[in-house]
Scaffold this motif. Structure first.
Motif, mmCIF file in Angstrom:
data_model
loop_
_atom_site.group_PDB
_atom_site.id
_atom_site.type_symbol
_atom_site.label_atom_id
_atom_site.label_comp_id
_atom_site.label_asym_id
_atom_site.label_seq_id
_atom_site.Cartn_x
_atom_site.Cartn_y
_atom_site.Cartn_z
ATOM 1 N N LEU A 201 0.821 -1.338 0.039
ATOM 2 C CA LEU A 201 -0.207 -0.015 -0.261
ATOM 3 C C LEU A 201 0.918 1.604 -0.373
ATOM 4 C CD1 LEU A 201 -2.969 1.285 0.185
ATOM 5 C CD2 LEU A 201 -2.776 1.220 2.788
ATOM 6 N N GLN A 202 1.600 1.515 0.786
ATOM 7 C CA GLN A 202 2.721 2.116 0.727
ATOM 8 C C GLN A 202 3.104 2.393 -0.347
ATOM 9 O OE1 GLN A 202 2.552 4.308 3.218
ATOM 10 N NE2 GLN A 202 4.165 4.457 4.291
ATOM 11 N N LYS A 203 3.819 1.538 -1.122
ATOM 12 C CA LYS A 203 4.373 1.440 -2.327
ATOM 13 C C LYS A 203 4.126 1.917 -3.431
ATOM 14 C CE LYS A 203 8.325 -1.116 -0.686
ATOM 15 N NZ LYS A 203 9.181 -2.744 -0.314
ATOM 16 N N HIS A 204 2.197 1.738 -3.580
ATOM 17 C CA HIS A 204 1.501 1.873 -4.450
ATOM 18 C C HIS A 204 1.662 1.144 -6.046
ATOM 19 C CE1 HIS A 204 0.825 6.466 -2.922
ATOM 20 N NE2 HIS A 204 2.120 5.913 -3.133
ATOM 21 N N GLN A 205 1.715 -0.717 -4.917
ATOM 22 C CA GLN A 205 1.943 -1.725 -5.511
ATOM 23 C C GLN A 205 0.469 -2.340 -5.544
ATOM 24 O OE1 GLN A 205 5.599 -3.842 -3.786
ATOM 25 N NE2 GLN A 205 6.469 -2.373 -5.044
ATOM 26 N N SER A 207 -2.344 -1.638 -7.424
ATOM 27 C CA SER A 207 -3.275 -1.768 -8.009
ATOM 28 C C SER A 207 -5.311 -0.794 -7.429
ATOM 29 C CB SER A 207 -3.566 -2.662 -9.213
ATOM 30 O OG SER A 207 -2.297 -3.248 -9.833
ATOM 31 N N SER A 210 -7.200 5.190 -9.587
ATOM 32 C CA SER A 210 -7.507 6.970 -9.035
ATOM 33 C C SER A 210 -8.416 7.042 -9.068
ATOM 34 C CB SER A 210 -6.352 7.599 -10.057
ATOM 35 O OG SER A 210 -5.694 6.412 -10.495
ATOM 36 N N ASP A 236 -6.312 6.709 1.725
ATOM 37 C CA ASP A 236 -6.666 6.205 1.482
ATOM 38 C C ASP A 236 -7.572 5.060 2.471
ATOM 39 O OD1 ASP A 236 -4.723 4.553 2.576
ATOM 40 O OD2 ASP A 236 -3.317 3.882 0.735
#
Length: 378
Positions: A201-205, A207, A210, A236
């Motif tokens: 979640l922290q690394k925006h991994q 998907s 937006s 988020d």
């Protein structure tokens, strides 16, 4: 040597003529059981040898389900299964591991694409009038008997020994993610940070889609998870306002709408604890085997929610009277040994996270309002 004629399998055969008792004994109807047995047999079938006959997959699975359903010790189960405690100490963890392995692909899916996340959000909007919701998140302390020599390693804020189960639940009361194994001594605010989910979640991994307009509105809102005060406010991840901050009608409306959608995670834990009474005990296994037991029960929960109406009747869920604003509570984990995560002081949350929450406040009090919401606020 007399296990074939003297064990609980004879009772199981008799219970075929009493479907309600069969369901009570194994927590599922016979049809669902046979489906699970066919799935798991290749993983737990042992070959017979010159020694006593191998314990069959049918015996292994019924014994494991009975262990989960009752929380009885291996020493207690020995008298009905005619299997030694030493053998049960191998069979039950192995079978739990196999249950999780066969069920996770089809019944324990974590969203991998934007479209899959949007499908989760669609169910929340349709069933709970909450747009762009990716799941309700919560955690519970699971009581254990600590391993010898562990000292205060598992000692939690309630003065008990525990390991923590963190879960995300979708709009249909099913787990889409479970992370288990953090020792109860870890501060509850830090439990989330130990998970692979949080790291991604922290690394925006993950998907996650937006920000985009709400369906039927020009309002642009981010996709969010719903949490409570055990978790930090994030762009988020949103949660209700604390009681001290409920200084307006609009915020009360917002709290109602968030709490309404979040109740599903409490009901999910409540169903899990009531159907698998292992959660009403202090689990007395090695930590690695407790992990297998917990993950198997969560996978079984999803499997039975999908496969059997008898697993979760209407009384399991919270119900609202939209006219007079009363709520009839369904099952919760309050009568089990599951303790909630400690509610922490919110602290100074980032301005961006507060702005996201304010955007949802505005939406629920304007174009996103529902006719009955005023009935549920003070």
């Amino acid at each position: 040597m007399k296990r074939e004629h003297s064990s609980h399998i004879n009772l199981v055969n008799e219970l075929k003529f009493a479907p309600k008792d069969w369901h009570n004994y194994l927590r599922m109807i016979e049809e669902t059981y046979l489906k699970l047995l066919s799935m798991i047999t290749p993983l737990i079938k042992n070959q017979d040898t010159v020694m006593p006959k191998a314990v069959s997959p049918h015996e292994r699975l019924t014994t494991t389900l009975r262990f989960l359903a009752t929380g009885r010790s291996y020493e207690n189960l020995e008298f009905t299964t005619i299997i030694s405690p030493q053998a049960l100490g191998v069979i039950i963890p192995e079978t739990c591991e196999a249950i999780y392995k066969v069920l996770r692909q089809d019944y324990f899916k974590f969203p991998q694409t934007e479209d899959e996340w949007k499908n989760v959000a669609k169910h929340f909007e349709n069933r709970w009038n909450f747009p762009h919701c990716l799941g309700a998140i919560d955690g519970k302390h699971i009581d254990i008997i600590p391993p010898s020599g562990s000292g205060s390693y598992f000692y939690n804020y309630k003065g008990r020994h525990s390991m923590v189960l963190l879960a995300i639940v979708d709009a249909r009361y099913q787990f889409i993610m479970c992370s288990f194994g953090v020792n109860g001594r870890i501060s509850d605010g830090g439990v989330l940070q130990t998970t692979t989910f949080y790291d991604k979640l922290q690394k925006h991994q993950l998907s996650i889609p937006s920000d985009e307009p709400i369906k039927g509105s020009s309002k642009i809102l981010p996709y969010v998870f719903l949490a409570d005060d055990a978790f930090a406010l994030r762009t988020d991840m949103i949660k209700p306002y604390r009681q001290a901050d409920l200084n307006s009608r609009e915020r009360n409306i917002y709290n109602y709408r968030v709490s309404r959608a979040r109740r599903i995670v409490e009901n999910a834990f409540g169903i899990l604890a009531s159907r698998f009474r292992i959660y009403k005990t202090q689990i007395n296994l090695e930590p690695k085997n407790i992990d297998k037991v917990v993950m198997a029960s969560c996978a079984l929960h999803n499997f039975l929610m999908s496969s059997s109406n008898s697993y979760s009747s209407a009384e399991c869920f919270d119900h609202e009277n939209l006219e007079d604003g009363t709520i009839t509570s369904g099952l919760t984990s309050h009568d089990s040994n599951m303790e909630p995560l400690y509610r922490r002081n919110s602290g100074n949350n980032a301005t961006a996270a507060k702005n996201v929450r304010e955007q949802y406040v505005h939406y629920f009090n304007n174009e996103g309002s529902v006719p009955w919401q005023d009935n549920f606020i003070p």
